[in-house]
Design a protein around this motif. Structure first.
Motif, short mmCIF file in Angstrom:
data_model
loop_
_atom_site.label_atom_id
_atom_site.label_comp_id
_atom_site.label_asym_id
_atom_site.label_seq_id
_atom_site.Cartn_x
_atom_site.Cartn_y
_atom_site.Cartn_z
N LEU A 89 24.77 28.66 56.22
CA LEU A 89 23.49 28.50 56.50
C LEU A 89 22.78 28.05 58.16
O LEU A 89 21.14 27.95 57.93
N GLU A 90 24.18 27.21 58.83
CA GLU A 90 23.10 26.34 59.85
C GLU A 90 22.51 27.43 60.68
O GLU A 90 21.62 27.17 61.48
N VAL A 91 22.82 29.37 60.54
CA VAL A 91 23.07 29.74 61.51
C VAL A 91 21.46 30.98 60.96
O VAL A 91 21.14 31.34 61.71
N SER A 92 22.07 31.08 59.95
CA SER A 92 21.03 31.75 58.90
C SER A 92 19.31 31.40 59.31
O SER A 92 19.07 30.24 59.33
N ARG A 101 32.17 29.03 56.10
CA ARG A 101 31.69 28.86 54.72
C ARG A 101 30.25 28.77 54.32
O ARG A 101 29.84 29.10 55.76
N THR A 142 25.68 34.82 67.76
CA THR A 142 25.08 35.99 66.79
C THR A 142 23.76 35.69 67.13
O THR A 142 23.21 36.58 66.87
N ARG A 158 26.70 37.95 60.89
CA ARG A 158 26.71 36.75 61.13
C ARG A 158 28.21 36.47 60.45
O ARG A 158 28.89 35.62 60.59
N LYS A 208 17.75 28.47 51.03
CA LYS A 208 19.55 28.54 50.88
C LYS A 208 20.03 29.56 50.07
O LYS A 208 20.96 30.65 49.50
N THR A 255 28.15 26.45 53.67
CA THR A 255 27.45 25.58 55.34
C THR A 255 27.08 25.75 56.53
O THR A 255 26.45 25.82 57.09
N GLU A 256 28.20 26.56 57.02
CA GLU A 256 28.01 27.22 58.51
C GLU A 256 26.90 27.86 58.46
O GLU A 256 26.54 28.42 59.11
#
Length: 272
Positions: free
Chosen positions: A43-46, A38, A7, A29, A50, A40-41
């Motif tokens: 969202l972790e790197v964004s 998914r 990323t 991404r 949300k 949630t995945e």
């Protein structure tokens, strides 16, 4: 390159041009995961909240730029994006022009051959030929890699005009992938000066342990950097000195590719 997702190559692109920039950042991404991903995945790197991320994903899915599997709850690049990528490959990359020359080079050296172009200071692999005995490595056509620690990347950086080179160096992450990775911009400038003088670059296990290569830039008649070609192998198969014997074949390949470019106008090129 032994990481789950690279990323780092999309850092700085998200949101730089309003909604369009944010949407393109999300596409980057999703693609960087290299597999269905998914929410949630992502969202972790964004960098987005949300709600913003969800809205962008919905819009991209409706426009066909992303595909969504409701059973698995995963996103993948969409078919519309695939069609656009195919058109870009045919119209904007060196791959169609270079194909026969890469084939010839691959047969002559028996090692892995890469064709790459610069994309925002990073390396975009646009074509690849596997060795007679393939070696597992990060690079594949369509993948983005770092410029400062790959042979093709350094070959292109070295021949950029000074202002463009400095702009590209600012975009490097300087992450230490191996003990041999140069992580200092000044040290890189010194090596790029040597590469420019000698006409070829080396990757001395700087990106992946056990992988080394020689590379040369593809230059237009006016000296513009169009891309780069490399011959890559593993240290188990021989030393860098062994790879150097392929330099004449490599030079012939990049010269032939450059020769064909004279009859093909690169998208933003105004010279031969």
């Amino acid at each position: 390159m032994n990481i789950q997702t690279d990323t780092s190559t999309v850092t700085g692109r998200d949101g730089s041009d309003g909604t369009v920039g944010k949407a393109l950042g999300v596409l980057d991404r999703v693609a960087a995961f290299g597999r269905p991903v998914r929410f949630t995945e992502l969202l972790e790197v964004s960098p987005f909240p949300k709600a913003t991320l969800y809205r962008l994903l919905q819009t991209l899915t409706k426009q066909g730029m992303l595909g969504f599997d409701p059973e698995r709850g995963t996103y993948v690049p969409g078919l519309r994006l695939v069609r656009m990528a195919h058109a870009a490959w045919a119209q904007s990359s060196l791959a169609p022009i270079a194909r026969s020359h890469l084939d010839r080079l691959s047969r002559a050296v028996g090692e892995t051959v890469h064709l790459a172009q610069l994309d925002g200071g990073h390396v975009l692999y646009v074509d690849k030929r596997n060795a007679v005995r393939p070696v597992p490595m990060y690079s594949e056509a369509g993948k983005i890699g770092p410029a400062y620690c790959t042979g093709v990347g350094k070959a292109m950086l070295a021949f950029l005009p000074e202002a463009e080179r400095e702009a590209a160096l600012v975009q490097q992450s300087w992450h230490r992938f191996t003990p041999n990775t140069l992580t200092d911009a000044d040290a890189m400038r010194a090596e790029l000066d040597v590469i420019r003088t000698e006409g070829n670059a080396f990757d001395r296990e700087e990106h992946e342990p056990g992988i080394h290569c020689i590379a040369m830039p593809v230059l237009s008649q006016g000296g513009r950097v169009l891309g780069a070609v490399s011959v890559t192998s593993s240290t188990d198969r021989g030393t860098l000195e062994n790879l150097k014997r392929h330099l004449p074949h490599l030079r012939q390949a990049v010269d032939r590719i450059a020769g064909e470019v004279r009859d093909w106008r690169f998208p933003d090129q105004t010279e031969g």
